[in-house]
Motif scaffolding. Structure first.
Motif, short mmCIF file in Angstrom:
data_model
loop_
_atom_site.label_atom_id
_atom_site.label_comp_id
_atom_site.label_asym_id
_atom_site.label_seq_id
_atom_site.Cartn_x
_atom_site.Cartn_y
_atom_site.Cartn_z
N ARG A 98 1.35 2.67 -3.44
CA ARG A 98 0.28 3.55 -3.91
C ARG A 98 0.42 4.93 -3.27
O ARG A 98 0.23 5.96 -3.94
CB ARG A 98 -1.09 2.96 -3.57
N GLU A 125 0.82 -1.21 0.00
CA GLU A 125 0.00 0.00 0.00
C GLU A 125 0.86 1.26 0.00
O GLU A 125 0.45 2.30 -0.51
CB GLU A 125 -0.93 0.00 1.21
N ARG A 146 -6.44 -0.52 5.87
CA ARG A 146 -7.19 -0.01 4.73
C ARG A 146 -6.24 0.59 3.70
O ARG A 146 -5.04 0.77 3.95
CB ARG A 146 -8.18 1.07 5.19
N ALA A 147 -6.78 0.93 2.55
CA ALA A 147 -6.03 1.69 1.56
C ALA A 147 -5.68 3.05 2.16
O ALA A 147 -6.42 3.58 3.01
CB ALA A 147 -6.84 1.87 0.28
N GLN A 200 -8.49 5.56 2.04
CA GLN A 200 -9.81 5.14 2.48
C GLN A 200 -9.92 5.27 4.00
O GLN A 200 -9.31 4.52 4.76
CB GLN A 200 -10.11 3.70 2.08
N ILE A 213 -3.42 3.03 6.65
CA ILE A 213 -2.63 1.83 6.32
C ILE A 213 -2.47 0.96 7.57
O ILE A 213 -2.59 -0.27 7.50
CB ILE A 213 -1.26 2.22 5.74
N TYR A 259 -3.18 9.38 6.46
CA TYR A 259 -3.04 8.31 5.47
C TYR A 259 -2.31 7.11 6.07
O TYR A 259 -2.68 5.96 5.84
CB TYR A 259 -2.28 8.80 4.23
#
Length: 391
Positions: free
Chosen positions: A194, A191, A279-280, A283, A275, A271
């Motif tokens: 991303r 992740e 989660r992303a 998200q 993680i 963010y």
């Protein structure tokens, strides 16, 4: 006497109330000093019985000693700082003979003349941001000779790291380490790949925000330096103390502007929280990334509450003071040094008060939180691969 070669003091005339500005200049090589009249001041012969005005570049002054002759308020405050240094194991006990004489002129042994170092760093950083990399080498070499001769600077990133490291010690090292302990395991996750793509799109804007905030802080460093060396040790500014130098116009919007910058840049910690929760990165528990970014600034801190190490990076975040400061809603009584502002939406609530010295301390504290966040990003870029530095 403070730590810089030129120290500005601004205080109201005891008769008419207009500001008098003087500067204390120090030559640390020749061990001498002189005073400059700057504004509404001139040299005259001493007048017996004239008012006494105590000023200090790096200490606050108790109200009862403000106009007292032969008062030395820094002595008790120095004792408090010594106790903090002793607790943190940061007292230098070696003699001049035990440490190479050159090292006494280098960080961390050198006096904390951060404003003078910042002047060199600011120009070098600006050149880097404007793509003038070919002009940086000589400046790094010159700065190394002054501040880091035993361990020369390798890059602008290295210089920023060292500068912020020394500037934020010792109280802010713990929060930095606790937060990075949470981040480090994420750097090898899928992740994070991303996240890396997203971060590289926003890193330049983040770097600009850090650059402009540091510039604003050091433009008024003569104000903040009066409390910084207490704040950076985790010491409170007690009631009944006043700043000896007051330039309210230069700092009245600083808290609000720093709140805005912190609430904008704190998003990456949210963010990381996503993680950590499995989660992303984009998200949230009940929000999408677009919905999170549409939140008002105070609400952006909400997701950090789930991770104490992240929440500790932004404990100083007073939205009422932010609104008043950011929108020019604060007023200073020059005689009492009491700042008043209206709480509530649109400044329609109750009148709030805060002493000017405590306001400076809270400005310094929220700024140092931003410095810790900046250090975390630099460390992340150093440890992980493929990231664009936020500088």
């Amino acid at each position: 006497m403070g730590q810089e070669s030129r120290q500005i003091h601004r205080f109201p005339c005891r008769h008419c109330g207009e500001d008098i500005v003087v500067a204390l200049c120090i030559d640390y090589e020749k061990i001498t000093h002189w005073v400059e009249p700057v504004e509404n001041a001139e040299w005259i012969d001493e007048v017996g019985g004239a008012p006494i005005v105590n000023v200090d570049a790096n200490f606050i002054v108790p109200i009862h000693q403000r106009d007292k002759d032969f008062a030395f308020p820094r002595m008790d405050q120095l004792r408090e700082r010594f106790e903090v240094a002793e607790k943190n194991g940061s007292i230098v006990t070696a003699s001049l003979e035990e440490i190479n004489s050159k090292k006494w002129k280098e960080r961390p042994f050198r006096r904390p003349d951060f404003e003078e170092e910042w002047k060199l760093l600011k120009t070098t950083w600006s050149l880097h941001r404007r793509g003038r990399a070919h002009l940086i080498g000589d400046r790094l070499k010159a700065a190394s000779e002054i501040y880091y001769a035993s361990d020369p600077l390798k890059s602008i990133q290295d210089w920023l790291w060292r500068f912020m490291l020394f500037f934020s010690q010792p109280a802010f090292e713990g929060p930095f380490r606790d937060a990075f302990d949470q981040i480090r395991p994420l750097l090898e996750s899928k992740e994070f790949e991303r996240f890396r793509e997203h971060y590289n799109k926003i890193s330049n804007q983040r770097g600009e925000r850090y650059f402009e905030l540091l510039k604003a802080y050091f433009e008024s460093y003569d104000q903040f330096a009066q409390v910084h060396f207490d704040v950076v040790r985790g010491l409170e500014i007690p009631d009944g103390n006043m700043a000896s130098s007051v330039d309210f116009d230069s700092v009245k919007m600083f808290y609000g502007n720093t709140f805005e910058a912190l609430s904008s840049n704190i998003d990456i910690m949210a963010y990381f929280g996503n993680i950590i929760a499995g989660r992303a990165f984009d998200q949230f528990q009940s929000l999408t990334l677009k919905e999170y970014l549409r939140l008002d600034k105070p609400s952006r801190f909400g997701p950090l509450a789930a991770i104490p190490a992240f929440d500790a990076l932004c404990l100083e975040r007073d939205n009422q003071l932010r609104n008043a400061s950011h929108h020019g809603g604060t007023r200073l009584d020059a005689e009492t040094q009491i700042i008043t502002f209206q709480s509530g939406k649109g400044g329609q609530g109750q009148t709030q008060e805060i002493g000017f010295a405590k306001y400076l301390a809270r400005c310094d504290l929220i700024f140092l939180q931003m410095i810790v966040l900046f250090r975390l990003e630099i460390m992340m870029c150093q440890v992980a691969t493929g990231l664009t530095w936020p500088i």
